[in-house]
Design an enzyme around this catalytic site. Sequence first.
Site, short mmCIF file in Angstrom:
data_model
loop_
_atom_site.label_atom_id
_atom_site.label_comp_id
_atom_site.label_asym_id
_atom_site.label_seq_id
_atom_site.Cartn_x
_atom_site.Cartn_y
_atom_site.Cartn_z
N SER A 61 0.84 -1.20 0.00
CA SER A 61 0.00 0.00 0.00
C SER A 61 0.88 1.25 0.00
CB SER A 61 -0.89 0.01 1.24
OG SER A 61 -0.11 0.33 2.38
N LYS A 62 0.23 2.36 -0.28
CA LYS A 62 0.91 3.65 -0.29
C LYS A 62 1.63 3.87 1.04
CE LYS A 62 -1.31 7.68 0.41
NZ LYS A 62 -0.39 8.52 1.18
N ARG A 63 0.98 3.46 2.12
CA ARG A 63 1.57 3.65 3.44
C ARG A 63 2.90 2.92 3.61
NH1 ARG A 63 -2.06 6.42 5.28
NH2 ARG A 63 -4.25 5.96 5.64
#
Length: 505
Positions: free
Chosen positions: A260-262
Site C-alpha cells: 500500500s501507499k503507506r
Amino acid sequence: MATKVRVRFAPSPTGGLHLGGVRTVLFNYLFAKHHNGEFVLRIEDTDQTRYVEGAEEYIVECLKWCGLNPDEGPQQGGPFSPYRQSERKPIYRQYAEQLVNSGYAYYAFDTPEELTAKRETIPNFQYGHDYRHEMRNSLSLPADEVKRLIEQGTPHVVRIKMPKNETVTFNDMIRAEVSFDTNLVDDKVLLKADGMPTYHLAVVVDDYLMKISHAFRGEEWLPSAPVHILLWKYLGWEADMPQWAHLPLILKPDGNGKLSKRDGDRLGFPVYAMNWTDPKTGDLTKGFRELGFMPEAFINLLVMLGWNDGTDQEVFSLEEMIKKFSIERVSKAGAKFDFEKAKWYNAEWIKRTSITDLRTLFNEVLDNNGIVISDENYLDSVIALVKERCVLISDFWQQASFFFRRPYEFDTDAVKPKWNQDKTDFFKALTVAFSQSPAWNSTDLENEFKALAAEKGLKIGDVMLPFRIMLVGGKFGPAVFDIAALIGKEETIERVNHFLDLLAE
RNA sequence: GGCCCGUUCGUCUAGGGGUUAGGACGCCAGAUUUUCAUUCUGGAAACACGGGUUCGAUUCCCGUACGGGCUACCA
C-alpha cells in the site's frame, strides 16, 4: 482465436495510480499488443462519493509516461463511447430490470441502518437464501406491496438472487480451474439506490457491450468472480464471456500483505507511478517518475514481478515484452516488492540508454538546479563520463554538478592531515605548468602532472587525491584528468588556486 | 469465523519424477579503477512439514502448517 482480442483497464478515479495498477495495465497492454488486439481504458466512477478531482487525468498521464496508451478511452473516444461509467448510467437499469423480470434478481428495500442492525445481531450475516426472506424485498413482500413501494419512490436496490446448491466453475488463465459453492456467496447489490450500478453489474454489462475478450484483474477480485460469471449467464451472454485471468498481488517487502501507499511512506520508496497531490488535503505522495526512474525501467521492473520469458533475460524493452509476453508464464504467487532491485533496473536502463536519449532527462535535472546549458556537446561529454554512476536520473546532479559550477564544499579533512609545504609548492608549480600547457587533453595533462610530481620528488598518490578534491570537492567522480580536460584550463587553475587559498586560511 | 488463492536461496524467479536445484538483486571476499562508482572473478544462501503414488519425489495426489485475498448500496 476467431474473435478480436480486446482488453480493458478499468480503474476507479479515487487517487494516485498504484504500481500494482500499472502492472495490471502492462499485462493487459502486452497481451493485447502481442495478439494484435486493442487496449481500452474505462473509468469506473460509479461511486460518486469517492470521486476525486483530477484522478482521471492523472491516470491518463501515467499511462502516457509509461508508453501504454489506450486505443480507446474517455480522452480519445472510440466506437463504444462513452468510456466513463457515470456517463453510461442510463444503460444499466434496463439490464438490472431484465434480471428481475427473469427471476435472477430482486428489489430490496432494506435501509442501510436495517442492514447494519442485522449484521450486528446475526454473526456472519449474509444477505442470501438463509436470510433473504426475513428482509424487505420483492421476494418476501407481497407483489402489490412491492408495486406500491416502487411507485412511491421508496429507495431500493436490485440484488442478484444467488442460486442454491450450485457450483460455479470457471477456468482462470493463470490458476486453471476455480470453483465456488453458490450457497456461500451472498446476494450482491447490482444497482444502488442512487440508480448507479455497482462494480459487479457495470463490469459485466460494459465488458459485454465493449466486446472485451479477456478480462485481467488483481487476485483480490477472485471471490466476486462467481457473481460475474452468473451474471454473464443470466443476462444470456455466456457465449461471449471473456476469459478470466486473476493476477497475483504485489506484496509489501517486509511482512506480508498487499503493498500500500503507506508501506512506501514507511519504508521510504514510491508506490505511485507519478507524484500525486491529494486535492482535498494537499498532501503530496512521491512517484517513481519524479524520483528519477525512467519509464522503460519502471515497466521493466513491473513486468518481472510475476512474469518471465523462461530464459535468464531480465532487461526487456517494451517491444521485446510485447513479442515475448504470454499469460501462461505469469506466476500464481504474489511477489514482494524489492526497491533495491527496482533501482538496479533503473541503473541498467541508464547504462543502456544512449547519450542522445539521456540528454533531455539529465538536462531537466540541471534545469531544476538552476543550470542553463548552452553547449550541448559539453553536456554530452559529461553524460558520457557519469551515466554509469547514476542509479536514478536525479543522481546526475550529485554526480556531475561540479562540471557546471565550482563546488561549494570541499572535503578538506581528506587532505589537511597530510598537507605540507611541498604540496603547496607542487600545486603552485602545477598552475604555472598548466597555464603554459599547449595541449589541453586528458592524456597530456596526466603526463604533465606525473612529470612534475616526479620532479618535485612527490609520490603521485599523494597529490592525486588533493587534486581531485580541488576540482570535485569530494572523493568521488570520474577520472581526474578527464574532469580537468573537460572543465578547461582556466577553470582548473582557478579551482586549484581557490583551494590553496582555502587551505591557507 | 467462513470461502477462495498461494508456498524453490533474505527478495524476484528458472526448473521439473533421477540435476552438483540454474540465474538476478542484495550481502561477503578478491581483481581492476592512484577516489568513488562501473566492470570482472569467487563465496555464503532455497525446494514449509507429514503422509501417500513410485524403483526413485523438490517435482504428482491428499492432508497439515504458514501466508495472503475477500467477506459494503467501494472498486
